[in-house]
Design a protein around this motif. Structure first.
Motif, mmCIF file in Angstrom:
data_model
loop_
_atom_site.group_PDB
_atom_site.id
_atom_site.type_symbol
_atom_site.label_atom_id
_atom_site.label_comp_id
_atom_site.label_asym_id
_atom_site.label_seq_id
_atom_site.Cartn_x
_atom_site.Cartn_y
_atom_site.Cartn_z
ATOM 1 N N ASP A 185 11.620 -49.052 -133.229
ATOM 2 C CA ASP A 185 12.109 -50.401 -132.961
ATOM 3 C C ASP A 185 11.869 -50.832 -131.516
ATOM 4 O O ASP A 185 12.334 -51.876 -131.090
ATOM 5 C CB ASP A 185 13.611 -50.465 -133.286
ATOM 6 N N GLY A 186 11.168 -49.972 -130.744
ATOM 7 C CA GLY A 186 10.853 -50.310 -129.357
ATOM 8 C C GLY A 186 12.029 -50.232 -128.403
ATOM 9 O O GLY A 186 11.999 -50.815 -127.317
ATOM 10 N N ARG A 187 13.079 -49.496 -128.775
ATOM 11 C CA ARG A 187 14.299 -49.425 -127.950
ATOM 12 C C ARG A 187 14.274 -48.167 -127.077
ATOM 13 O O ARG A 187 15.076 -47.248 -127.238
ATOM 14 C CB ARG A 187 15.520 -49.466 -128.857
ATOM 15 N N SER A 188 13.324 -48.100 -126.137
ATOM 16 C CA SER A 188 13.143 -46.903 -125.318
ATOM 17 C C SER A 188 14.355 -46.612 -124.436
ATOM 18 O O SER A 188 14.689 -45.442 -124.195
ATOM 19 C CB SER A 188 11.889 -47.037 -124.451
ATOM 20 N N GLU A 189 15.020 -47.668 -123.947
ATOM 21 C CA GLU A 189 16.197 -47.438 -123.099
ATOM 22 C C GLU A 189 17.324 -46.785 -123.905
ATOM 23 O O GLU A 189 18.039 -45.910 -123.404
ATOM 24 C CB GLU A 189 16.675 -48.753 -122.493
ATOM 25 N N ASP A 190 17.471 -47.198 -125.168
ATOM 26 C CA ASP A 190 18.495 -46.592 -126.010
ATOM 27 C C ASP A 190 18.143 -45.154 -126.365
ATOM 28 O O ASP A 190 19.036 -44.342 -126.633
ATOM 29 C CB ASP A 190 18.692 -47.418 -127.285
ATOM 30 N N VAL A 191 16.846 -44.828 -126.390
ATOM 31 C CA VAL A 191 16.444 -43.445 -126.651
ATOM 32 C C VAL A 191 16.989 -42.540 -125.549
ATOM 33 O O VAL A 191 17.586 -41.492 -125.809
ATOM 34 C CB VAL A 191 14.908 -43.310 -126.731
ATOM 35 N N ALA A 192 16.771 -42.955 -124.292
ATOM 36 C CA ALA A 192 17.273 -42.169 -123.170
ATOM 37 C C ALA A 192 18.795 -42.044 -123.231
ATOM 38 O O ALA A 192 19.355 -40.963 -123.000
ATOM 39 C CB ALA A 192 16.838 -42.813 -121.851
ATOM 40 N N ALA A 193 19.472 -43.143 -123.555
ATOM 41 C CA ALA A 193 20.931 -43.127 -123.634
ATOM 42 C C ALA A 193 21.401 -42.209 -124.754
ATOM 43 O O ALA A 193 22.377 -41.475 -124.616
ATOM 44 C CB ALA A 193 21.466 -44.542 -123.846
ATOM 45 N N ALA A 194 20.684 -42.237 -125.902
ATOM 46 C CA ALA A 194 21.079 -41.407 -127.044
ATOM 47 C C ALA A 194 20.986 -39.929 -126.715
ATOM 48 O O ALA A 194 21.805 -39.124 -127.157
ATOM 49 C CB ALA A 194 20.194 -41.730 -128.248
ATOM 50 N N VAL A 195 19.995 -39.560 -125.928
ATOM 51 C CA VAL A 195 19.799 -38.152 -125.580
ATOM 52 C C VAL A 195 20.778 -37.693 -124.505
ATOM 53 O O VAL A 195 21.289 -36.576 -124.546
ATOM 54 C CB VAL A 195 18.340 -37.919 -125.110
ATOM 55 N N GLU A 196 21.075 -38.590 -123.556
ATOM 56 C CA GLU A 196 21.831 -38.182 -122.379
ATOM 57 C C GLU A 196 23.326 -38.489 -122.444
ATOM 58 O O GLU A 196 24.120 -37.890 -121.720
ATOM 59 C CB GLU A 196 21.219 -38.864 -121.139
ATOM 60 N N ASP A 197 23.726 -39.433 -123.284
ATOM 61 C CA ASP A 197 25.117 -39.887 -123.308
ATOM 62 C C ASP A 197 25.693 -39.700 -124.718
ATOM 63 O O ASP A 197 25.339 -40.416 -125.653
ATOM 64 C CB ASP A 197 25.165 -41.367 -122.898
ATOM 65 N N LYS A 198 26.608 -38.752 -124.886
ATOM 66 C CA LYS A 198 27.154 -38.442 -126.206
ATOM 67 C C LYS A 198 27.932 -39.624 -126.790
ATOM 68 O O LYS A 198 27.882 -39.883 -127.996
ATOM 69 C CB LYS A 198 28.052 -37.209 -126.133
ATOM 70 N N VAL A 199 28.661 -40.344 -125.936
ATOM 71 C CA VAL A 199 29.435 -41.491 -126.413
ATOM 72 C C VAL A 199 28.503 -42.563 -126.953
ATOM 73 O O VAL A 199 28.712 -43.102 -128.048
ATOM 74 C CB VAL A 199 30.322 -42.060 -125.287
ATOM 75 N N ARG A 200 27.452 -42.875 -126.171
ATOM 76 C CA ARG A 200 26.489 -43.888 -126.601
ATOM 77 C C ARG A 200 25.752 -43.434 -127.855
ATOM 78 O O ARG A 200 25.457 -44.246 -128.743
ATOM 79 C CB ARG A 200 25.482 -44.173 -125.475
ATOM 80 N N ARG A 201 25.485 -42.137 -127.954
ATOM 81 C CA ARG A 201 24.804 -41.613 -129.130
ATOM 82 C C ARG A 201 25.630 -41.868 -130.394
ATOM 83 O O ARG A 201 25.100 -42.287 -131.416
ATOM 84 C CB ARG A 201 24.530 -40.117 -128.959
ATOM 85 N N GLU A 202 26.926 -41.616 -130.317
ATOM 86 C CA GLU A 202 27.791 -41.848 -131.462
ATOM 87 C C GLU A 202 27.830 -43.325 -131.829
ATOM 88 O O GLU A 202 27.890 -43.685 -133.012
ATOM 89 C CB GLU A 202 29.201 -41.331 -131.174
ATOM 90 N N GLU A 203 27.785 -44.191 -130.815
ATOM 91 C CA GLU A 203 27.754 -45.634 -131.076
ATOM 92 C C GLU A 203 26.478 -46.026 -131.824
ATOM 93 O O GLU A 203 26.522 -46.847 -132.745
ATOM 94 C CB GLU A 203 27.839 -46.408 -129.761
ATOM 95 N N LEU A 204 25.356 -45.423 -131.426
ATOM 96 C CA LEU A 204 24.079 -45.731 -132.079
ATOM 97 C C LEU A 204 24.044 -45.173 -133.501
ATOM 98 O O LEU A 204 23.464 -45.800 -134.396
ATOM 99 C CB LEU A 204 22.921 -45.178 -131.242
ATOM 100 N N TYR A 205 24.613 -43.974 -133.694
ATOM 101 C CA TYR A 205 24.724 -43.443 -135.051
ATOM 102 C C TYR A 205 25.446 -44.451 -135.954
ATOM 103 O O TYR A 205 25.026 -44.727 -137.080
ATOM 104 C CB TYR A 205 25.521 -42.141 -135.047
ATOM 105 N N ALA A 206 26.559 -44.977 -135.448
ATOM 106 C CA ALA A 206 27.348 -45.923 -136.233
ATOM 107 C C ALA A 206 26.590 -47.219 -136.475
ATOM 108 O O ALA A 206 26.608 -47.774 -137.574
ATOM 109 C CB ALA A 206 28.685 -46.206 -135.515
ATOM 110 N N GLU A 207 25.905 -47.706 -135.425
ATOM 111 C CA GLU A 207 25.166 -48.965 -135.536
ATOM 112 C C GLU A 207 24.065 -48.879 -136.588
ATOM 113 O O GLU A 207 23.875 -49.814 -137.381
ATOM 114 C CB GLU A 207 24.545 -49.317 -134.183
ATOM 115 N N LEU A 208 23.327 -47.757 -136.600
ATOM 116 C CA LEU A 208 22.195 -47.613 -137.507
ATOM 117 C C LEU A 208 22.548 -46.929 -138.820
ATOM 118 O O LEU A 208 21.689 -46.734 -139.684
ATOM 119 C CB LEU A 208 21.066 -46.839 -136.803
ATOM 120 N N GLY A 209 23.813 -46.541 -138.949
ATOM 121 C CA GLY A 209 24.236 -45.918 -140.193
ATOM 122 C C GLY A 209 23.627 -44.557 -140.433
ATOM 123 O O GLY A 209 23.314 -44.198 -141.577
ATOM 124 N N ILE A 210 23.446 -43.780 -139.369
ATOM 125 C CA ILE A 210 22.822 -42.453 -139.479
ATOM 126 C C ILE A 210 23.903 -41.380 -139.558
ATOM 127 O O ILE A 210 24.768 -41.321 -138.711
ATOM 128 C CB ILE A 210 21.883 -42.191 -138.283
#
Length: 210
Positions: A185-210
């Motif tokens: 989806d071209g969201r490179s900044e969120d990729v870095a956040a997903a790898v480095e920030d556990k809180v943000r990663r959980e938010e992205l899991y919820a957003e994308l339904g993963i």
């Protein structure tokens, strides 16, 4: 996970991969890429009918299945009733450059010959060869691709480490699917956040339904 080529058009999506060496787990790789594409294409709460027709294509210099076919089109079917198609609209295609002479399609034969021999004789392979020459001369582009490769490998390595820290086998796969969906989806900044920030990663899991 990084897709070699991700393309979208005419209501379809494509993942195109190059495979030079033999791959023992090719089927599982295609399954993995398919999962990453599907997660990226279907938003949370959307109906499954919104999934587009999709293709995973592997260009191989060798015969991955040893049957001499220039192209293997793999679709899910019922074992007891082979004529019964599942209807998932997601065929996998494995191309075999070593059997380029056996292809009845002139365009495919041209591309497979080029992949196998490096000789550009037809219009499509000549166009590809010309573009390869142009981009190889563009040192800024080459350096950018190499830097991207290094950054992707670093993020994937960190993703594997994070997956192990989660203490379960599915942790690594879940994070890899998230990274693949964000990259698609071209969201490179969120990729870095997903790898480095556990809180943000959980938010992205919820957003994308993963």
């Amino acid at each position: 996970m990084r897709l070699d080529v991700f393309a979208r058009g005419d209501g379809r999506v494509y993942d195109i991969e190059m495979q030079v060496a033999r791959e023992r787990d090719l089927g599982r790789r295609m399954r993995y890429y398919q999962a990453a594409m599907d997660v990226g294409e279907l938003g949370s709460g959307e109906d499954f009918g919104a999934l587009p027709e999709s293709y995973v294509l592997f260009f191989c210099r060798h015969d991955a299945y040893g049957k001499g076919e220039p192209a293997y089109v793999i679709e899910r079917r019922c074992g007891a009733h082979p004529d019964l198609a599942v209807g998932d609209a997601s065929p996998w295609v494995v191309l075999n450059a070593s059997a380029w002479e056996a292809s009845a399609d002139p365009g495919l034969r041209d591309v497979l010959r080029y992949l196998r021999t490096g000789e550009a004789e037809g219009p499509l392979s000549s166009e590809i060869d010309a573009l390869v020459g142009v981009f190889n001369e563009d040192r800024e582009w080459v350096d950018r691709v190499l830097t991207y490769e290094q950054e992707t490998e670093m993020r994937c390595r960190k993703a594997r480490e994070e997956g192990r820290e989660e203490g379960r086998e599915e942790g690594e796969a879940r994070l890899a699917v998230l990274v693949g969906a964000l990259l698609a989806d071209g969201r490179s900044e969120d990729v870095a956040a997903a790898v480095e920030d556990k809180v943000r990663r959980e938010e992205l899991y919820a957003e994308l339904g993963i």
